[in-house]
Write an enzyme that holds these catalytic residues in place. Structure first.
Site, PDB file in Angstrom:
ATOM      1  N   GLY A 206       0.770  -1.193   0.103  1.00 17.48           N
ATOM      2  CA  GLY A 206      -0.022  -0.183   0.063  1.00 17.48           C
ATOM      3  C   GLY A 206       0.831   1.349   0.102  1.00 17.48           C
ATOM      4  CG  HIS A 276      11.112  -7.095  -4.394  1.00 15.98           C
ATOM      5  ND1 HIS A 276      10.864  -8.325  -3.456  1.00 15.98           N
ATOM      6  CD2 HIS A 276       9.769  -6.512  -4.300  1.00 15.98           C
ATOM      7  CE1 HIS A 276       9.494  -8.368  -3.186  1.00 15.98           C
ATOM      8  NE2 HIS A 276       9.073  -7.504  -3.764  1.00 15.98           N
TER       9      HIS A 276
HETATM   10  C1  LIG Z   1       5.240  -5.234  -2.786  1.00 12.60           C
HETATM   11  S1  LIG Z   1       4.804  -4.262  -1.393  1.00 12.60           S
HETATM   12  C2  LIG Z   1       4.437  -5.300  -0.202  1.00 12.60           C
HETATM   13  C3  LIG Z   1       2.885  -6.223  -0.520  1.00 12.60           C
HETATM   14  C4  LIG Z   1       2.342  -7.101   0.500  1.00 12.60           C
HETATM   15  N1  LIG Z   1       3.533  -7.906   1.197  1.00 12.60           N
HETATM   16  C5  LIG Z   1       1.184  -7.944   0.089  1.00 12.60           C
HETATM   17  O1  LIG Z   1       1.570  -8.756  -0.594  1.00 12.60           O
HETATM   18  O2  LIG Z   1       0.124  -7.146  -0.042  1.00 12.60           O
HETATM   19  C6  LIG Z   1       6.645  -3.945  -0.889  1.00 12.60           C
HETATM   20  C7  LIG Z   1       6.579  -3.090   0.571  1.00 12.60           C
HETATM   21  O3  LIG Z   1       8.044  -3.160   0.939  1.00 12.60           O
HETATM   22  C8  LIG Z   1       8.336  -1.871   1.791  1.00 12.60           C
HETATM   23  N2  LIG Z   1       9.849  -1.817   1.678  1.00 12.60           N
HETATM   24  C9  LIG Z   1      10.623  -1.438   0.693  1.00 12.60           C
HETATM   25  N3  LIG Z   1      11.878  -1.202   1.052  1.00 12.60           N
HETATM   26  C10 LIG Z   1      11.921  -1.502   2.347  1.00 12.60           C
HETATM   27  C11 LIG Z   1      13.012  -1.963   3.140  1.00 12.60           C
HETATM   28  N4  LIG Z   1      14.390  -1.598   3.028  1.00 12.60           N
HETATM   29  N5  LIG Z   1      12.654  -2.542   4.306  1.00 12.60           N
HETATM   30  C12 LIG Z   1      11.494  -2.786   4.780  1.00 12.60           C
HETATM   31  N6  LIG Z   1      10.460  -2.546   3.974  1.00 12.60           N
HETATM   32  C13 LIG Z   1      10.586  -2.082   2.727  1.00 12.60           C
HETATM   33  C14 LIG Z   1       7.516  -0.847   0.766  1.00 12.60           C
HETATM   34  O4  LIG Z   1       7.545   0.366   1.566  1.00 12.60           O
HETATM   35  C15 LIG Z   1       6.339  -1.667   0.408  1.00 12.60           C
HETATM   36  O5  LIG Z   1       5.176  -1.376   1.366  1.00 12.60           O
END
Ligand SMILES: C[S@@+](CC[C@H](N)C(=O)[O-])C[C@H]1O[C@@H](n2cnc3c(N)ncnc32)[C@H](O)[C@@H]1O
Length: 387
Positions: A206, A276
Site C-alpha cells: 500500500g 526486492h
Molecule cells: C510489494 S509491497 C508488499 C506487498 C504486501 N506484502 C502484499 O502482498 O500485499 C513492498 C513493501 O516493501 C516496503 N519496503 C521497501 N523497502 C523496504 C525496506 N528496506 N525495509 C522494509 N520494507 C521495505 C515498501 O514500503 C512496500 O510497502
C-alpha cells in the site's frame, strides 16, 4: 505485550481444553480484554453479505454471571459491528465465552463442539406490520435475512477459505495479474494452517496514505486462524487486525531485525516481500534465517529482480552470490556439503541448517532443519574415494 496478541496467544493455547481451563485463562486475561479480542476476531471473520432490509443480530457472550453484548447490523451496504445491544434486534445468539473460544480458536476437530443458543426475537417487527404482508407475499424475506446474517457470523467464524480466495478478498497481489504465488503457498503452508504459527512478512504494501494497506497480512491472519501475524515496513503503515502487529524498520538493518525477532519470536515463517533489492534480501536472510525455529520456512518473493541492475541484480553474471538467485544457488551446493570433494573444514550455518529449497517462478521456499543425514564418509571405509 500487545493486548490482543496476548489474549490470542493465551486463548489459542487453551482452546482445545475444558471449560475450566478456558475459564482460568479468561480470568488471567480479564473478561473485558478477552471479550474485546474475541469479538474483534469474530467481526474480522464475518462474511461481508448484504441483505435487503436492516437485520440486527444481538450476540450475548456469557461468562460466569456476566455478559458482553455486541451488535452486528446488516443492510444493503454490508455489515457494521459495535459493542452494546443493537437497536431492534431480530435475533439473539447466546454463546458462553468458552464455546466462542472453541469456535474461533480450537483445532478443526473440536470446532463443531461449540454450543450456542439461537432465537428469533418475539418482537420481530416484520411479521407484525404491513411489512409482514410483504414478507409473506415473498417481496421481503425477513427470515431469509436473519438466516443470511447468522450464517455470515457463525459460518464465517468456522470456515477457512483458500489462499487464492483470500488474496482476492483482501487485495493482495500474491495471486492475479503479476504474481501467481498462492498455489505454492497453499502447498507449503497447508500443514501449518491449524498451528499457532508466528509469521513475519517483510513489506506490508500500500504505497499511499489513504490506499488500502496490508492485504497480505490480513490474508495470513485469516488463513492461519490460530497464528500471530507480524509485518515490517520501512514506511509507517496503519494496519490493524486482532492478530496483526506491525513495526517500522529497514530490512537492511541487522540490528533492527535481531531486536524485532527477539521481541516477537521465535518465528516459524518469514516472508520477504520488501524492497526486492538483492543486498537487502541477503541481509534479511543472513539475520533472520538463523533465528527461525527448526522446521521453519523462509520465503523470498519477486526473484525476477535478481536479474535487474536497478535492484542490485545482474543479468550478465547470473551466478553472482551478491544477487538473490545467485546466493540461493549457493545454498543448493551447501545442501550437499558432505558430498563436496572440493572443500573441507567446518560447514557454515546455512550448510548445516538448510534442508530443502523449492524454486518456482520468481519465488523460493527455504526449509530449515538439521542437514546432517549420513554423507559419503562410510564409502571411504570400503576404500572408495569419491574424488
Ligand atoms: C510489494 S509491497 C508488499 C506487498 C504486501 N506484502 C502484499 O502482498 O500485499 C513492498 C513493501 O516493501 C516496503 N519496503 C521497501 N523497502 C523496504 C525496506 N528496506 N525495509 C522494509 N520494507 C521495505 C515498501 O514500503 C512496500 O510497502
Amino acid at each position: 505485550m500487545h493486548d490482543n496478541h496476548r489474549a490470542a496467544e493465551v486463548l489459542v493455547n487453551v482452546a482445545a481444553g475444558s471449560d475450566d481451563e478456558i475459564s482460568t485463562a479468561i480470568d488471567a486475561i480479564g473478561f473485558p480484554a478477552a471479550a474485546h479480542y474475541l469479538l474483534g476476531e469474530l467481526t474480522e471473520r464475518c462474511n461481508q453479505v448484504t441483505v435487503p432490509t436492516r437485520t440486527a443480530v444481538h450476540l450475548s457472550v456469557g461468562w460466569t454471571t456476566r455478559n458482553h453484548d455486541h451488535g452486528f447490523v446488516f443492510d444493503d451496504k454490508g455489515m457494521t459491528a459495535a459493542a452494546g445491544t443493537p437497536e431492534d434486534p431480530q435475533v439473539r445468539i447466546e454463546i458462553p465465552v468458552a464455546d466462542l473460544t472453541r469456535l474461533l480458536l480450537a483445532p478443526e476437530r473440536l470446532r463443531g463442539t461449540a454450543q450456542w443458543r439461537h432465537r428469533m426475537l418475539p418482537e420481530f417487527p416484520e411479521l407484525a406490520t404491513d411489512n409482514g404482508a410483504a414478507a409473506l407475499a415473498g417481496k421481503i424475506d425477513p427470515i431469509g435475512c436473519v438466516g443470511k446474517a447468522t450464517q455470515a457470523i457463525l459460518g464465517g467464524a468456522g470456515e477457512t477459505p483458500s489462499l487464492q480466495e483470500l488474496a482476492v478478498r483482501y487485495g493482495s497481489d500474491k495471486w492475479g495479474s503479476t504474481h501467481w504465488y498462492t498455489p505454492h503457498y497453499e502447498h507449503h503452508f497447508r500443514p501449518w494452517q491449524e498451528e499457532p504459527v508466528r509469521i513475519l512478512e517483510i513489506g506490508i504494501g500500500g504505497y499511499g496514505e489513504t490506499e488500502y494497506q496490508g492485504g497480505s497480512l490480513h490474508m495470513w491472519q485469516r488463513y492461519f486462524r490460530r497464528g500471530l501475524v507480524f509485518g515490517v515496513d520501512i514506511t509507517e503503515k496503519k494496519v490493524s487486525g486482532p492478530r496483526i502487529r506491525t513495526f517500522q524498520g529497514d530490512q537492511n538493518d541487522p540490528e533492527f531485525l535481531t531486536g524485532l525477532a527477539g521481541e516477537i519470536g521465535p518465528l516459524d515463517i518469514v516472508i520477504d516481500d520488501g524492497s526486492h533489492v538483492s543486498e537487502h534480501i541477503l541481509t534479511s536472510f543472513g539475520t533472520l534465517f538463523p533465528l527461525l525455529k527448526p522446521g521453519g520456512l523462509y520465503v523470498i518473493e519477486d526473484l525476477q529482480t535478481s536479474y535487474w541492475g536497478n535492484y542490485g541484480g545482474n543479468a550478465r553474471d547470473v551466478d553472482s552470490p551478491l544477487t538473490s538467485v545467485g546466493f540461493l544457488k549457493t545454498l543448493v551446493d551447501g545442501l550437499h556439503h558432505q558430498e563436496r570433494v572440493d572443500r573441507s573444514g567446518e560447514p557454515s550455518y546455512t550448510e548445516q541448517h538448510v534442508t530443502g529449497l523449492h524454486f518456482y517462478h520468481n519465488i523460493c521456499f527455504v526449509k530449515k532443519g538439521a542437514n546432517n543425514e549420513c554423507g559419503p564418509d562410510w564409502l571411504r571405509q570400503f576404500g572408495f574415494d569419491p574424488r
